[in-house]
Design a protein around this motif. Structure first.
Motif, mmCIF file in Angstrom:
data_model
loop_
_atom_site.group_PDB
_atom_site.id
_atom_site.type_symbol
_atom_site.label_atom_id
_atom_site.label_comp_id
_atom_site.label_asym_id
_atom_site.label_seq_id
_atom_site.Cartn_x
_atom_site.Cartn_y
_atom_site.Cartn_z
ATOM 1 N N GLY A 250 67.536 33.745 -5.129
ATOM 2 C CA GLY A 250 68.049 32.679 -5.546
ATOM 3 C C GLY A 250 67.173 31.811 -5.791
ATOM 4 N N ASP A 251 66.660 31.207 -4.791
ATOM 5 C CA ASP A 251 65.162 29.762 -5.800
ATOM 6 C C ASP A 251 65.007 30.619 -7.482
ATOM 7 O OD1 ASP A 251 66.499 28.519 -4.253
ATOM 8 O OD2 ASP A 251 64.580 28.353 -2.262
ATOM 9 N N ASP B 200 57.977 25.665 -2.947
ATOM 10 C CA ASP B 200 57.534 24.906 -1.798
ATOM 11 C C ASP B 200 58.577 24.127 -0.688
ATOM 12 O OD1 ASP B 200 55.151 24.906 -3.603
ATOM 13 O OD2 ASP B 200 55.232 23.068 -4.798
ATOM 14 N N ALA B 201 59.733 24.220 -1.465
ATOM 15 C CA ALA B 201 60.975 23.557 -0.904
ATOM 16 C C ALA B 201 61.324 24.671 0.453
ATOM 17 C CB ALA B 201 61.956 22.721 -1.684
ATOM 18 N N LEU B 202 61.425 25.817 -0.337
ATOM 19 C CA LEU B 202 61.441 27.170 0.805
ATOM 20 C C LEU B 202 60.979 26.600 1.355
ATOM 21 C CD1 LEU B 202 63.804 29.171 1.921
ATOM 22 C CD2 LEU B 202 62.725 30.530 0.125
ATOM 23 N N GLY C 101 57.830 28.671 -13.985
ATOM 24 C CA GLY C 101 57.945 27.818 -14.716
ATOM 25 C C GLY C 101 57.835 26.624 -13.068
ATOM 26 N N PRO C 102 57.022 24.702 -13.328
ATOM 27 C CA PRO C 102 56.929 23.771 -12.849
ATOM 28 C C PRO C 102 58.806 24.334 -11.719
ATOM 29 C CG PRO C 102 56.563 23.069 -14.745
ATOM 30 C CD PRO C 102 56.922 24.264 -14.766
ATOM 31 N N ALA C 103 59.815 23.853 -12.402
ATOM 32 C CA ALA C 103 60.863 23.959 -11.380
ATOM 33 C C ALA C 103 60.965 25.221 -10.348
ATOM 34 C CB ALA C 103 62.071 24.456 -11.797
ATOM 35 N N GLN C 104 61.015 26.598 -10.526
ATOM 36 C CA GLN C 104 60.423 27.620 -9.632
ATOM 37 C C GLN C 104 59.332 27.181 -8.248
ATOM 38 O OE1 GLN C 104 60.179 29.674 -13.162
ATOM 39 N NE2 GLN C 104 61.911 30.935 -12.825
#
Length: 402
Positions: free
Chosen positions: A104-105, A50-52, A42-45
């Motif tokens: 975890g992400d 991207d952040a990682l 999903g979008p949050a994942q």
């Protein structure tokens, strides 16, 4: 005089062009994209990935979220690394932490629909379904009915080389009694296989053997076949197979992978040797001669000299502990730039019992080479340390003191 840790620098990832730098700068970003495409996240994942990726390539190491189940543990393990570039801390630690963060992400450890999902599962399953595995299992028929001193070297070689299909379950024309080194030629940089077999005689008193697995799929199947040989030939009374308690590096073996591999063996053509081996292993698990364990230390970012007492006691009781693969080797001798002629026995003298390393070379760490062999390898001009084209069988621990 024994080589001390002070004699060899810890491997970092901050030298452009080095193997460790390539893992963080190139391999990890490519892996993120592969995992991104493997599931309908999903979008949050996707945002978390991207952040990682941005943090691991351009930012500094951040601690786990405040609600992470193991935040305190990793806080203690990484307190001196947080706030620094991923490239400036020990490679063994940063590589391990990257996989903890990736899992975890994507929700592997959190309550919810993605909890417990093996994010590398699709890659493992595709490999097990491949026609190549069919061919390798069929090749086992050549070993059916052969004596133990013929089967043993062939199966040890197959376990050593893992997913090198050209060195699978096959008897070479040069003779079944040749050592792994004689069959693999110059590709084997060290060969203590004769000393290993001396610890596991077919006619002598048998004991417990521990095998610490590395990868799943085409590498775990040869490990299981070797385990069957140890039990069926009487070289071992029992075998303890150690796997990861949860997914770790890309293809690391877990309990689920053991079951999947056993099913792959048992579902081979019924008349073939692979299915026979699968059935024997299945029964060995049910009657306790083959036990699978998953200690959390196998997912820790530390060398084996930091193993907890419980694990140390388990290994102390084994006739020999066999460590498979490159990461286990790095953890066994220490992830440092050792002088390659540093004696393997000295680097593993802390191990509580005899220990054998079966490793295809895929990183910079190496010990125990003879000076002449090292000179020949260095003169070849090839990336022999990291290309996966060379391998070793080394015996140390208490065995190295005999």
């Amino acid at each position: 005089m024994p080589a001390s840790a002070d004699d060899a620098p810890v491997i970092l990832s901050n030298e452009p062009g080095s193997f460790a730098w390539g893992v963080l700068a190139k391999r990890h970003p490519a892996l993120v994209e592969q995992v991104r495409e493997a599931f309908p996240w999903g979008p949050a994942q996707h945002a978390a990935l991207d952040a990682l990726l941005a943090e691991a390539t351009e930012g500094v190491i951040e601690p786990l979220a405040t609600d992470a189940h193991d935040r305190d543990r990793w806080g203690a393990w990484g307190h001196e690394h947080f706030g620094r570039s991923w490239f400036d801390v020990p490679f063994l630690w940063s590589e391990s932490y990257f996989y903890r963060r990736l899992l975890g992400d994507l929700g592997h450890f959190d309550a919810g629909p993605w909890q417990g999902i093996d994010i590398f599962g699709p890659f493992k399953a595709a490999e097990l379904r491949s026609a190549t595995v069919d061919d390798e299992l069929a090749a086992l028929d050549d070993l059916a009915g052969r004596p133990a001193d013929v089967q043993g070297p062939a199966l040890l070689s197959a376990s050593l080389w893992g997913n090198r299909a050209d060195l699978g379950f096959r008897l070479d024309s040069g003779g079944a009694h040749e050592s792994a080194g004689a069959r693999a030629g110059s590709r084997l940089v060290a060969d203590d296989s004769a000393a290993l077999w001396a610890l596991l005689p077919t006619g002598g008193p048998a004991g417990s053997v521990h095998l610490v697995a590395d990868n799943a799929g085409r590498e775990l199947i040869p490990d299981l076949v070797l385990i069957d040989h140890l039990l069926h030939s009487g070289r071992a009374t029992e075998v303890v197979l150690h796997v990861k308690p949860h997914p770790y590096y890309v293809s690391d073996a877990t309990m689920s992978d053991v079951i999947d591999s056993l099913r792959r063996l048992t579902r081979a053509p019924e008349a073939g040797y692979a299915a026979q081996i699968g059935r024997r292993l299945w029964h060995a698990m049910t009657d306790g001669r083959l036990e699978v364990r998953a200690h959390e230390f196998f997912c820790a970012p530390f060398p084996y000299d930091a193993m907890p007492d419980r694990l140390r006691a388990e290994f102390a009781g084994a006739a020999v502990t066999i460590l498979k693969g490159d990461l286990n080797y790095r953890r066994l001798v220490g992830d440092r730039l050792w002088e390659p002629t540093t004696p393997f026995a000295e680097r593993t003298a802390y191990f509580p019992g005899p220990v054998a390393a079966l490793r295809t070379l895929k990183s910079d760490v190496i010990t125990g080479l003879e000076p002449a062999a090292l000179a020949e390898l260095e003169a070849s001009g090839r990336s022999w340390r990291t290309s996966g084209t060379h391998a070793l069988v080394q015996l140390g621990g208490l065995a190295g003191k005999v």
